[in-house]
Design an enzyme around this catalytic site. Structure first.
Site, short mmCIF file in Angstrom:
data_model
loop_
_atom_site.label_atom_id
_atom_site.label_comp_id
_atom_site.label_asym_id
_atom_site.label_seq_id
_atom_site.Cartn_x
_atom_site.Cartn_y
_atom_site.Cartn_z
N LYS A 189 0.85 -1.20 0.00
CA LYS A 189 0.00 0.00 0.00
C LYS A 189 0.89 1.25 0.00
O LYS A 189 0.67 2.17 -0.79
CB LYS A 189 -0.89 0.03 1.23
N ASN A 190 1.88 1.27 0.86
CA ASN A 190 2.66 2.49 1.03
C ASN A 190 3.68 2.73 -0.07
O ASN A 190 4.28 3.79 -0.13
CB ASN A 190 3.32 2.51 2.42
N ARG B 102 -6.03 11.15 3.81
CA ARG B 102 -5.12 12.24 4.13
C ARG B 102 -3.81 12.12 3.35
O ARG B 102 -3.17 13.12 3.06
CB ARG B 102 -4.83 12.33 5.61
N CYS C 277 -5.85 12.37 11.77
CA CYS C 277 -6.52 11.08 11.57
C CYS C 277 -6.50 10.35 12.91
O CYS C 277 -6.17 10.93 13.94
CB CYS C 277 -5.81 10.28 10.48
N ARG D 11 -1.67 15.10 11.88
CA ARG D 11 -0.77 14.67 10.80
C ARG D 11 -0.28 15.93 10.07
O ARG D 11 -0.77 16.29 9.02
CB ARG D 11 -1.50 13.72 9.86
N PRO D 12 0.64 16.68 10.69
CA PRO D 12 1.09 17.94 10.09
C PRO D 12 1.77 17.72 8.74
O PRO D 12 2.22 16.60 8.44
CB PRO D 12 2.10 18.48 11.11
N ASP E 256 4.14 0.97 12.08
CA ASP E 256 2.96 0.29 11.52
C ASP E 256 2.81 -1.13 12.05
O ASP E 256 1.74 -1.72 11.92
CB ASP E 256 3.02 0.27 10.00
#
Ligand code: EPZ
Length: 418
Positions: free
Chosen positions: A22-23, A92, A116, A121-122, A305
């Site tokens: 996914k990432n 996001r 989130c 989440r800057p 994660d």
């Protein structure tokens, strides 16, 4: 509301092919708009985050075809250079489009991605870096407007090795004038995969995987075909499931070096692990050893994660373990749900103290975020009795079919659609 129902107690056996990452695929999909042509991506996982990203590509003007795990993107005509609020709100990490849209069209606009489940989440590092490279950025009422004034050669020093900020700079600088060097870049495998993809399209980037990435901007890209790397966190999930539930499994189509921080801990827990070029075998220990302390860190440190997934394993360990979460502010929420199953976990700020218990008991629990859902499934596989896991939409963001995968390995698990 859908939920996943698990009758715990079945050890896991068998082999499983792990999905694409996914990432890795999200920034790669964003990067396809840099090529005024057609790009073919193989091993593209079918996830809700991928479906949202494809919606954004279509909104920007791309034509998309999906055939099983292959996605074909025609980005000849880009007709929009902004992302509407409703699409930004769905995911996001759409911020990753910013650098690519500016590089392709000269400007970009989108709303702040907002926080989130993991806390704020800057995106300050993204914006600071793009400003350094000559992008004029105006922020008002939660909306960001970017315009490329004059690309300047520059060195970008990231205060923190942010994965997203590193990727945004790579996407922007690869199709621009001049030379850009990123210092303190993120070193994740997904960054290396993005460099590999961009270079396959004609970019001139080197250093990904190290803290210094050099990018020589080019004027245009050409068509290419790319195979997305396997998902190291999905792989870690199944390995942790096998240790918690017992049994022995083999994972195929993986890059074991990408999750060696996780297998190292699982070996300390007593698991027997053997890895090949693209495979990983694990045999659960009779007794799970506790781990004195795990600190989540940027790659190649222990991945945040996998933190909650590992917490589920340590909830069953023989003794007390400690986890320190250094990356996100609110990534211990799973502890409260695990407590409903009988786990003994105390959380104080960035530290969780996990006192292992002999057994967990099935319960009705709610996923707090994507990896929390996976962690609750891991715990439920080992628990006595039946568990129901709600908020499955979180799980669908990152796993093609978590329940089918664990079912293939012998778990008594099903997805109840209602
Ligand atoms: C990526 O998020 C991953 N998401 C996350 O995976 C992963 O947890 C994270 O990297 C860390 O490995 C994707 O790749 C789509 P960061 P990202 O920028 O890029 C702070 C999952 O479960 N920060 O490296 O958003 C930030 O608040 C997801 O698959 C700033 O302060 O992560 C956080 O504390 C969850 N300012 C830390 O850096 C910024 O401008 C790490 O963030 C950017 C980040």
């Amino acid at each position: 509301m859908d939920y996943i129902k698990i009758n715990g107690g079945n050890p896991l056996y068998g082999s499983l092919k792990v999905q694409g990452s996914k990432n890795a695929v999200l920034p790669t999909l964003a990067a396809t708009i840099l090529n005024r042509g057609t790009t073919v991506l193989h091993n593209c996982p079918n996830l809700s985050d991928v479906r949202v990203t494809i919606e954004i590509l279509k909104f920007l003007g791309c034509k998309i075809k999906r055939e099983s795990d292959t996605v074909i993107i025609d980005a000849k005509d880009i007709t929009n250079n902004y992302i509407p609020h409703d699409l930004m709100n769905k995911m996001r990490s759409s911020i990753i489009f910013m650098g690519a849209i500016i590089a392709r069209t000269g400007e970009a606009a989108m709303s702040f991605p907002g926080g989130c489940e993991l806390g704020p989440r800057p995106i300050d590092l993204h914006l600071k870096a793009l400003k350094t490279l000559g992008v004029d950025i105006k922020e008002s009422h939660g909306y960001i407007k970017c315009r490329l004034e004059q690309m300047v050669d520059n060195n970008v020093h990231l205060d923190f090795p942010s994965v997203g900020a590193t990727e945004n700079i790579m996407l922007f600088a690869s199709l621009s004038e001049g030379k850009t060097t990123i210092y303190n870049a993120a070193r994740e495998p997904e960054i290396e995969d993005l460099q590999c993809f961009l270079n396959e399209m004609g970019a001139k980037i080197n250093g990904a995987g190290s803290s210094t990435i050099e990018i020589e901007g080019v004027k245009s890209f050409h068509d290419c075909t790319h195979i997305v790397i396997p998902d190291r966190i999905a792989a870690s999930t199944y390995l942790c499931g096998a240790v918690a539930a017992g049994g022995e499994i083999e994972l195929e189509s993986v890059c074991p070096e990408h999750f060696s921080a996780v297998t190292s801990i699982l070996s300390e827990c007593g698991a027997k692990i053997e890895t090949g070029d693209n495979s990983a075998y694990i045999k659960a220990p009779e007794i799970i050893n506790k781990i004195d302390i795990i600190r989540t860190l940027p790659y190649p440190g222990f991945p945040t994660d996998a933190q909650s997934i590992m917490m589920s394993v340590l909830a069953l360990a023989n003794g007390t373990s400690i986890i320190k979460e250094n990356i996100f502010e609110q990534r211990f929420k799973t502890a409260g749900e695990l407590a409903k199953m009988g786990a003994d976990i105390s959380v104080d700020g960035k530290v969780a103290v996990i006192k292992g218990v002999k057994n967990l008991t099935g319960s009705t629990v709610y996923a707090c975020d994507l990896r929390s859902g996976a962690a609750l499934a891991v715990a439920a596989l080992a628990a006595n009795g039946t568990s129901k896991i709600f908020n499955t939409h979180f799980i669908d963001r990152g796993y093609e079919s978590l329940h089918s995968d664990f079912k293939k390995l012998g778990a008594d698990i099903e997805r109840i659609y209602q």
